[in-house]
Design an enzyme around this catalytic site. Structure first.
Site, PDB file in Angstrom:
ATOM      1  N   GLY A  53       0.790  -1.226   0.000  1.00  0.00           N
ATOM      2  CA  GLY A  53       0.000   0.000   0.000  1.00  0.00           C
ATOM      3  C   GLY A  53       0.824   1.279   0.000  1.00  0.00           C
ATOM      4  CG  ASP A 108      -1.300   1.674   3.157  1.00  0.00           C
ATOM      5  OD1 ASP A 108      -1.096   1.389   4.360  1.00  0.00           O
ATOM      6  OD2 ASP A 108      -1.829   0.879   2.368  1.00  0.00           O
ATOM      7  CG  ASP A 111      -8.513   0.347   9.693  1.00  0.00           C
ATOM      8  OD1 ASP A 111      -9.223   0.858  10.579  1.00  0.00           O
ATOM      9  OD2 ASP A 111      -8.994  -0.414   8.835  1.00  0.00           O
ATOM     10  N   GLY A 113      -4.350  -0.769  13.548  1.00  0.00           N
ATOM     11  CA  GLY A 113      -3.023  -0.687  14.143  1.00  0.00           C
ATOM     12  C   GLY A 113      -2.314  -2.033  14.197  1.00  0.00           C
ATOM     13  CE  LYS A 139      -9.880   3.043   6.992  1.00  0.00           C
ATOM     14  NZ  LYS A 139     -10.475   1.737   6.714  1.00  0.00           N
ATOM     15  CG  ASP A 167      -5.585  -3.511  -2.196  1.00  0.00           C
ATOM     16  OD1 ASP A 167      -5.078  -3.126  -1.136  1.00  0.00           O
ATOM     17  OD2 ASP A 167      -6.040  -4.667  -2.350  1.00  0.00           O
TER      18      ASP A 167
HETATM   19  P1  IMP Z   1      -4.526  -2.075  10.145  1.00  0.00           P
HETATM   20  O1  IMP Z   1      -3.667  -3.280  10.439  1.00  0.00           O
HETATM   21  O2  IMP Z   1      -5.972  -2.353  10.406  1.00  0.00           O
HETATM   22  O3  IMP Z   1      -4.044  -0.813  10.812  1.00  0.00           O
HETATM   23  O4  IMP Z   1      -4.510  -1.848   8.605  1.00  0.00           O
HETATM   24  C1  IMP Z   1      -3.372  -1.544   7.978  1.00  0.00           C
HETATM   25  C2  IMP Z   1      -3.351  -2.043   6.553  1.00  0.00           C
HETATM   26  O5  IMP Z   1      -4.630  -2.492   6.088  1.00  0.00           O
HETATM   27  C3  IMP Z   1      -2.959  -0.897   5.712  1.00  0.00           C
HETATM   28  O6  IMP Z   1      -1.566  -0.831   5.581  1.00  0.00           O
HETATM   29  C4  IMP Z   1      -3.668  -1.175   4.418  1.00  0.00           C
HETATM   30  O7  IMP Z   1      -2.870  -1.982   3.593  1.00  0.00           O
HETATM   31  C5  IMP Z   1      -4.916  -1.929   4.837  1.00  0.00           C
HETATM   32  N1  IMP Z   1      -6.062  -1.004   4.985  1.00  0.00           N
HETATM   33  C6  IMP Z   1      -6.595  -0.504   6.125  1.00  0.00           C
HETATM   34  N2  IMP Z   1      -7.627   0.321   5.855  1.00  0.00           N
HETATM   35  C7  IMP Z   1      -7.729   0.358   4.505  1.00  0.00           C
HETATM   36  C8  IMP Z   1      -8.608   1.052   3.605  1.00  0.00           C
HETATM   37  O8  IMP Z   1      -9.506   1.822   3.971  1.00  0.00           O
HETATM   38  N3  IMP Z   1      -8.383   0.820   2.279  1.00  0.00           N
HETATM   39  C9  IMP Z   1      -7.421   0.001   1.804  1.00  0.00           C
HETATM   40  N4  IMP Z   1      -6.580  -0.659   2.614  1.00  0.00           N
HETATM   41  C10 IMP Z   1      -6.737  -0.491   3.964  1.00  0.00           C
HETATM   42 MG    MG Z   2      -0.625  -1.850   4.018  1.00  0.00          MG
END
Ligand code: IMP
Ligand code: MG
Length: 187
Positions: A53, A108, A111, A113, A139, A167
């Site tokens: 990302g 990128d 979200d 974490g 987010k 994506d």
């Molecule tokens: P986390 O582990 O939930 O913090 O998410 C991190 C990863 O999930 C990011 O690096 C993205 O690759 C993917 N991701 C989280 N939210 C989104 C979104 O809204 N759109 C696309 N990819 C996301």
């Molecule tokens: Mg990612």
């Protein structure tokens, strides 16, 4: 000719642009300036980007970092479609020696974490001198893992977004702007 490529979904989700290419360009330049200032006295800055990302953000940010640095990538994956799986796989670990270095992780979006936490734990085990994080998007949701970003491009609402590297089922990464996906299952 109305030609539908193989594997193309019959209905495409609606995309609602929320951050323009010009806004991204401006903010990335600001972040670059801030990072250059903050790391001015540092002689071994290592940038580590989280694939896939962070690709657009990484390349544009690097162009703003007019200073010596080393570069590596790690590949972590957690998402299927628009719903997190909860478990994060390190598909590609760090390959360069970061012991004693000042490491800045580029991702990128922050979200839940869980991804950044997994990456930071992996890198911390290599004993860098400092370990900080820079995300394009954060987010506004409760984190499921303890992690904060040191540099944030934009704070966004709880919505699924695509473009500029992000994506939805491997599509839309190439868009030069960020858009919210409006589907029934996109959270
Ligand atoms: P986390 O582990 O939930 O913090 O998410 C991190 C990863 O999930 C990011 O690096 C993205 O690759 C993917 N991701 C989280 N939210 C989104 C979104 O809204 N759109 C696309 N990819 C996301
Ligand atoms: Mg990612």
């Amino acid at each position: 000719m109305n030609h539908t490529p193989a594997r193309q979904p019959c209905t495409s989700p609606r995309l609602r642009p929320i951050i323009t290419a010009a806004e991204i360009e401006r903010r990335v330049a600001e972040l670059g300036g801030q990072i250059c200032n903050d790391y001015a006295g540092c002689d071994d800055l290592v940038i580590i980007a989280v694939m896939r990302g962070a690709i657009f953000f990484l390349v544009d940010l690097l162009r703003q970092l007019d200073r010596p640095l080393r570069l590596d990538i790690v590949h972590a994956a957690s998402y299927r479609g628009a719903a997190t799986t909860g478990s994060v796989q390190m598909l590609q670990p760090v390959t360069i020696d970061i012991r004693g270095s000042d490491v800045l992780v580029i991702d990128d979006i922050l979200d839940t974490g869980l991804t950044l936490r997994r990456v930071l734990d992996h890198l911390a085990a290599c004993r860098p001198r400092t370990l900080r994080t820079c995300v394009l998007l954060s987010k506004n949701v409760p984190r499921q893992a303890e992690v904060t970003a040191d540099y944030i491009g934009f704070e966004i609402a709880d919505q699924f977004v695509v473009g500029y590297g992000l994506d939805y089922n491997d599509r839309y990464r190439h868009l030069p702007y960020i858009a919210a996906v409006e589907t029934d299952d996109a959270g």
